[in-house]
Design an enzyme around this catalytic site. Sequence first.
Site, short mmCIF file in Angstrom:
data_model
loop_
_atom_site.label_atom_id
_atom_site.label_comp_id
_atom_site.label_asym_id
_atom_site.label_seq_id
_atom_site.Cartn_x
_atom_site.Cartn_y
_atom_site.Cartn_z
N HIS A 81 0.82 -1.22 0.00
CA HIS A 81 0.00 0.00 0.00
C HIS A 81 0.85 1.26 0.00
O HIS A 81 0.60 2.19 -0.76
CB HIS A 81 -0.88 0.03 1.25
CG HIS A 81 -1.96 -0.98 1.21
ND1 HIS A 81 -2.59 -1.44 2.33
CD2 HIS A 81 -2.50 -1.62 0.18
CE1 HIS A 81 -3.49 -2.32 1.98
NE2 HIS A 81 -3.44 -2.45 0.68
N CYS B 92 -3.93 1.46 -26.15
CA CYS B 92 -4.37 2.00 -24.86
C CYS B 92 -3.87 1.18 -23.68
O CYS B 92 -4.29 1.39 -22.55
CB CYS B 92 -5.88 2.14 -24.81
SG CYS B 92 -6.75 0.58 -24.97
C1 PEP Z 1 -5.47 -3.67 -21.85
O1 PEP Z 1 -5.76 -4.85 -21.67
O2 PEP Z 1 -4.39 -3.31 -22.36
C2 PEP Z 1 -6.39 -2.60 -21.42
C3 PEP Z 1 -6.15 -1.35 -21.70
O3 PEP Z 1 -7.49 -2.95 -20.74
P1 PEP Z 1 -7.52 -3.33 -19.17
O4 PEP Z 1 -6.17 -2.97 -18.60
O5 PEP Z 1 -8.63 -2.54 -18.59
O6 PEP Z 1 -7.78 -4.79 -19.18
#
Ligand code: PEP
Length: 575
Positions: free
Chosen positions: A193, A507
Amino acid sequence: MTLALQGIGVDTSISTAIGKVLMLSRGSIQAEPGMVAQNRIEEEVQRFFNAVAEAAGQLREIRKQIPADTPPDILEFIDTHLLMLQDKAISEAPTQTIREEGCSAEWALQLRRNQLLRVFEDMEDAYLRTRKDDLDHVVNRILKILQGGRNSDPADIAGHIIVSEDLTPADAIMLHQRGATGFITDFGSPMSHTAILARSLGIPAVVGAHGATDQLHSGELVVIDARHGSVLANCDNTCLLFFRQRLEQELAHRRALNNLRDMPALSLDGRQIELLANIELPEDTEPAIEGGGCGVGLYRTEFLYMNREELPTEEEHFLAYKQVVEGMGKRLVTIRTLDLGADKQCEHQPEPVTCTNPALGLRAIRLCLKETDIFRIQVRAILRVSALGKVRIMLPMLTNLWEARQARQIIDEERQSLRDQDVAIDPDLPIGAMIETPAAALTAESFARLFDFLSIGTNDLIQYTLAVDRADDAVNHLYDALHPAVIMLIQQVVQAGITCGKPVAMCGEMAGTPKYIPLLLGMGLKSLSMHPASLPEAKQLIRSLNISQLEKKTAGLLQNLLNEDLEPATQALVE
Ligand code: PEP
Ligand code: MG
């Protein structure tokens, strides 16, 4: 002579802290066995209930004082402790012991803690095992109240470096707010944490510096070098001068990054890169804009479903999305549909948390296509909010084209039904696919034909390609974004986008990691979505790169992929 202690550094954009030690005693409080007279038992029970109520009051008070821009994971720590305080295993079970054994409230609670700790220690799930720290923090807070303490902190915290056995999330937040400049703890791992909090709060820290509380003294001047995980005491002037200069440079670098906020992510050779933010809560739009993002490339909506008894209504979805769209002004907002399952669990999940292999189970789009009512509610809300701004919808965890077709069919049906009711929507709402399974990456061209855009989710793509659980520390060393198989799949997706004339974004965490950005741009990616805190650094880097040159060098690297050591080869791209 300089004293050096080694631990695990928690490195943010500022990795240096210099200040006087403030020693805080935060060790586990142990109660002594104690008995109460028979006629005072109910009084003792009441004393226990009062202490639990006071502990909850203290935490609520701390929660209220948390600044609005505090990351959601920090709020979750406090909420977990509040939930634990409401759990009968802690808030009621000790009263039975008081009544049956005639013992003091402190001792009854201590016995209960010992019992629960044994249960936690026997758990197979590594994450749940770490929850015993939370249990300890909560029990300590009640014990301190029962023993007459007030969980109070010294008044003069500003500018000090806090040294403690361990810190609770509530402690860390309060100490940060009151101006502490660094944390050193005896215990803790990179995912403890204190480490997570220090990282989120941007405070340099060294955790797991065993013996720190014994060897350091209140009032002495120490240096934290979080970059190397070390703590230095008794430094000579040369050493202090070195770290003072380094701190100055780090602060100047942070200021320079902040100044980039309104500048475009334009490379040296004039290529514009789209830098977007990954967000989880409507409030996250503020750091997304502050960080200089030109939109949201991934809005994870599962948080709407968590920590609640019943499913969110269409109106609740709509209001949350409206807040995001309004918060982002005229900027792009990409709303990802529900991705529950695997590491993100909630109370309503049809599949039990204990299913054999949740990462391969009924998660994300699979769950939505089984529980279509849940999916339709969310889709309607997204369609409605599309009338208010520049919105896109994105589907996670696709593996088969037929799943994509089914999901699109549902979106079309809901679109038609809203139109029939004269509800305003964007008739051309772009629909995108997340490419985060090897199956989808290998067949990316068919997804690119069906969808308006693709976004590569490397967090899952790496996990599924390399068969490495992304949440399991034991195999963390095998989780490698630069594995040639991962790079080949990314290349295939980028190529599919080019062939079909559809935009491809990324992403996953890889997109926001500076050491991978030159390679990704060289591979042809033009849109990167990342945690808001990573945006300034990414922008600064992009503005220093020549993408045409990167493309040439990357083409050579990709041709020789299986013979290259990719770590140095990607570094060499910018040399
Ligand atoms: C991924 O899998 O790269 C993504 C952006 O989605 P999450 O991290 O929410 O699974
Ligand atoms: Mg994912």
